[in-house]
Write a protein that holds these residues in place. Structure first.
Motif, mmCIF file in Angstrom:
data_model
loop_
_atom_site.group_PDB
_atom_site.id
_atom_site.type_symbol
_atom_site.label_atom_id
_atom_site.label_comp_id
_atom_site.label_asym_id
_atom_site.label_seq_id
_atom_site.Cartn_x
_atom_site.Cartn_y
_atom_site.Cartn_z
ATOM 1 N N THR A 1 0.834 -1.209 0.000
ATOM 2 C CA THR A 1 0.000 0.000 0.000
ATOM 3 C C THR A 1 0.862 1.249 0.000
ATOM 4 O O THR A 1 0.615 2.199 -0.761
ATOM 5 N N VAL A 2 1.891 1.270 0.853
ATOM 6 C CA VAL A 2 2.787 2.437 0.907
ATOM 7 C C VAL A 2 3.532 2.591 -0.417
ATOM 8 O O VAL A 2 3.689 3.702 -0.928
ATOM 9 N N LEU A 3 3.965 1.470 -0.995
ATOM 10 C CA LEU A 3 4.663 1.503 -2.280
ATOM 11 C C LEU A 3 3.761 2.084 -3.366
ATOM 12 O O LEU A 3 4.176 2.961 -4.134
ATOM 13 N N ALA A 4 2.516 1.608 -3.428
ATOM 14 C CA ALA A 4 1.585 2.098 -4.447
ATOM 15 C C ALA A 4 1.289 3.586 -4.254
ATOM 16 O O ALA A 4 1.260 4.352 -5.232
ATOM 17 N N ASP A 5 1.063 4.006 -3.015
ATOM 18 C CA ASP A 5 0.783 5.416 -2.750
ATOM 19 C C ASP A 5 1.974 6.302 -3.130
ATOM 20 O O ASP A 5 1.810 7.377 -3.713
ATOM 21 N N THR A 6 3.170 5.840 -2.789
ATOM 22 C CA THR A 6 4.376 6.610 -3.112
ATOM 23 C C THR A 6 4.561 6.720 -4.616
ATOM 24 O O THR A 6 4.852 7.795 -5.148
ATOM 25 N N ARG A 7 4.371 5.601 -5.315
ATOM 26 C CA ARG A 7 4.498 5.620 -6.770
ATOM 27 C C ARG A 7 3.453 6.534 -7.402
ATOM 28 O O ARG A 7 3.747 7.298 -8.336
ATOM 29 N N GLN A 8 2.214 6.484 -6.912
ATOM 30 C CA GLN A 8 1.160 7.306 -7.489
ATOM 31 C C GLN A 8 1.462 8.787 -7.293
ATOM 32 O O GLN A 8 1.323 9.587 -8.226
ATOM 33 N N ASN A 9 1.882 9.171 -6.097
ATOM 34 C CA ASN A 9 2.200 10.576 -5.838
ATOM 35 C C ASN A 9 3.377 11.050 -6.680
ATOM 36 O O ASN A 9 3.363 12.158 -7.227
ATOM 37 N N LEU A 10 4.408 10.209 -6.793
ATOM 38 C CA LEU A 10 5.550 10.567 -7.622
ATOM 39 C C LEU A 10 5.172 10.639 -9.093
ATOM 40 O O LEU A 10 5.640 11.524 -9.829
ATOM 41 N N ALA A 11 4.310 9.711 -9.539
ATOM 42 C CA ALA A 11 3.886 9.715 -10.941
ATOM 43 C C ALA A 11 3.199 11.027 -11.288
ATOM 44 O O ALA A 11 3.486 11.636 -12.334
ATOM 45 N N ARG A 12 2.301 11.489 -10.439
ATOM 46 C CA ARG A 12 1.614 12.761 -10.694
ATOM 47 C C ARG A 12 2.605 13.925 -10.722
ATOM 48 O O ARG A 12 2.467 14.847 -11.524
ATOM 49 N N HIS A 13 3.593 13.850 -9.837
ATOM 50 C CA HIS A 13 4.598 14.915 -9.822
ATOM 51 C C HIS A 13 5.408 14.911 -11.121
ATOM 52 O O HIS A 13 5.623 15.957 -11.735
ATOM 53 N N TYR A 14 5.854 13.731 -11.548
ATOM 54 C CA TYR A 14 6.643 13.645 -12.773
ATOM 55 C C TYR A 14 5.825 14.052 -14.002
ATOM 56 O O TYR A 14 6.357 14.657 -14.948
ATOM 57 N N PHE B 1 -0.903 2.572 -13.311
ATOM 58 C CA PHE B 1 -1.497 3.914 -13.299
ATOM 59 C C PHE B 1 -2.986 3.840 -13.601
ATOM 60 O O PHE B 1 -3.794 4.551 -12.982
ATOM 61 N N LYS B 2 -3.374 2.972 -14.525
ATOM 62 C CA LYS B 2 -4.792 2.808 -14.867
ATOM 63 C C LYS B 2 -5.561 2.264 -13.667
ATOM 64 O O LYS B 2 -6.705 2.677 -13.401
ATOM 65 N N SER B 3 -4.938 1.354 -12.912
ATOM 66 C CA SER B 3 -5.622 0.805 -11.738
ATOM 67 C C SER B 3 -5.784 1.853 -10.640
ATOM 68 O O SER B 3 -6.750 1.825 -9.886
ATOM 69 N N TRP B 4 -4.837 2.818 -10.543
ATOM 70 C CA TRP B 4 -4.933 3.863 -9.527
ATOM 71 C C TRP B 4 -5.979 4.912 -9.883
ATOM 72 O O TRP B 4 -6.729 5.369 -9.036
ATOM 73 N N THR B 5 -5.973 5.307 -11.158
ATOM 74 C CA THR B 5 -6.712 6.516 -11.554
ATOM 75 C C THR B 5 -7.862 6.268 -12.523
ATOM 76 O O THR B 5 -8.710 7.144 -12.704
ATOM 77 N N ARG C 1 -1.687 13.673 -17.741
ATOM 78 C CA ARG C 1 -0.750 14.780 -17.986
ATOM 79 C C ARG C 1 -1.462 15.966 -18.605
ATOM 80 O O ARG C 1 -1.241 17.115 -18.213
ATOM 81 N N LEU C 2 -2.358 15.707 -19.536
ATOM 82 C CA LEU C 2 -3.138 16.793 -20.143
ATOM 83 C C LEU C 2 -4.024 17.471 -19.118
ATOM 84 O O LEU C 2 -4.144 18.704 -19.096
ATOM 85 N N GLU C 3 -4.634 16.666 -18.254
ATOM 86 C CA GLU C 3 -5.503 17.235 -17.214
ATOM 87 C C GLU C 3 -4.695 18.069 -16.225
ATOM 88 O O GLU C 3 -5.115 19.168 -15.842
ATOM 89 N N LEU C 4 -3.532 17.569 -15.827
ATOM 90 C CA LEU C 4 -2.706 18.305 -14.877
ATOM 91 C C LEU C 4 -2.179 19.595 -15.487
ATOM 92 O O LEU C 4 -2.023 20.606 -14.799
#
Length: 335
Positions: free
Chosen positions: A277-290, A317-321, A329-332
């Motif tokens: 869970t921590v790994l997935a959350d960290t990856r998701q937050n970093l992915a949005r940042h990148y 990413f599809k499973s998270w969002t 990226r377009l939305e952000l």
């Protein structure tokens, strides 16, 4: 780094207002709470901290202001209260101030400071960021400007570093070069070097009595910051180090934290979470940042998040969002 949350100095709100920068607009761009500066303490994750400085840069550029780093440096004053900075100004010289700030910098941002004095007495202050990615350009430039401003405020002399290095993303314009007194050379490290004379030039603001007053409180705050870090926080901090190297495994994290996988899993369960869970959350937050960084390709993001291939990142990413990285990226970019 002891944890993954860091203080944002409340005084920066007054600083931005003095510069005529809209604090609400910056917070909006950074997707941070509108009442952020009403909170105590103001704590941000590394990604949030980076977003704040990227948003400030974007807001300044939108207003046609390309010298915001220098403007920030010129606006810094001894009267702007910040316990770590005040403690630095109480120091006898820049060399001592650098050592004191190196010990307490985690109180005011996600940054490690390495201080080195060579055999000729030259002082080099190197700034180390907590992730493999480069910091926002304004944040890196702002740190360079801060150290020069600190030296000048303390000595009341027009001190210039003899050498400056900065990431390639920092593009020094004429105003920044003039302020620093030298053109930064491109390097993965953000650093400044001062002569032995300037490193030991007396601070006119020296006040050892005030330092004795502030030192115990700063040590207490630093201890509280380290002690307050949950096991999940420490796992996130370790992942920030191991993911860019391609290691998302629990063994990589346990090696960083010097605990066994079984012990780590048990402690995470006690906090109501799991390593995955921590790994997935960290990856998701970093992915949005990148994804906010237009020059970072999707394949590079997959690598930075420790995925073996781009397809694995797409599926995660599809499973998270429920959407693709490109759509996100377009939305952000539109926010």
């Amino acid at each position: 780094m002891a944890g993954t949350r860091f203080d944002l100095e409340p005084s920066i709100k007054a600083l931005l207002r003095d510069l005529g920068v809209s604090v609400p607009r910056v917070l909006g761009r950074a997707e941070l709470p509108s009442d952020l500066f009403a909170r105590r303490p103001i704590e941000l994750s590394v990604a949030e901290y980076y977003r704040f400085w990227s948003a400030l840069d974007a807001e300044a550029v939108a207003a046609g202001r390309t010298d915001i780093a220098v403007e920030l440096g010129n606006a810094i004053s001894a009267e702007m209260f910040s316990p770590p900075m005040f403690a630095a100004l109480c120091s006898p010289n820049l060399a001592t101030a650098a050592t004191r700030l190196a010990a307490h910098k985690p109180l005011v941002g996600p940054l490690r400071i390495d201080v080195d004095t060579d055999h000729d007495g030259r002082l080099t202050i190197a700034l180390r960021w907590p992730t493999a990615e480069e910091p926002p350009p304004l944040l890196a430039a702002g740190e360079l400007v801060f150290w020069v401003a600190l030296a000048r405020i303390g000595t009341r002399e027009s001190i210039h570093p003899t050498a400056v290095t900065a990431p390639a993303s920092v593009r020094p314009n004429a105003a920044l070069r003039s302020f620093l007194g030298t053109r930064p050379t491109t390097s993965e490290t953000t650093s400044l070097t001062f002569t032995a004379l300037d490193a030991n030039r007396p601070f006119l603001t020296e006040n050892d009595q005030m330092w004795q007053v502030f030192a115990p409180d700063l040590r207490r705050r630093l201890f509280d910051l380290q002690a307050a870090a949950s096991v999940a926080d420490r796992v996130r901090a370790a992942l920030l180090e191991t993911l860019p190297g391609g290691d998302p495994s629990i063994s990589g994290v346990t090696s960083e934290l010097a605990v066994s996988p079984r012990t780590l899993q048990r402690r995470l369960r006690d906090e109501g979470t799991t390593f995955q869970t921590v790994l997935a959350d960290t990856r998701q937050n970093l992915a949005r940042h990148y994804l906010r960084q237009r020059d970072v390709r999707t394949s590079e993001i997959a690598y930075l998040l420790g995925y073996a291939d781009t397809n694995s990142f797409y599926r995660a990413f599809k499973s998270w969002t429920g959407t693709t990285p490109e759509a996100a990226r377009l939305e952000l970019a539109s926010t």
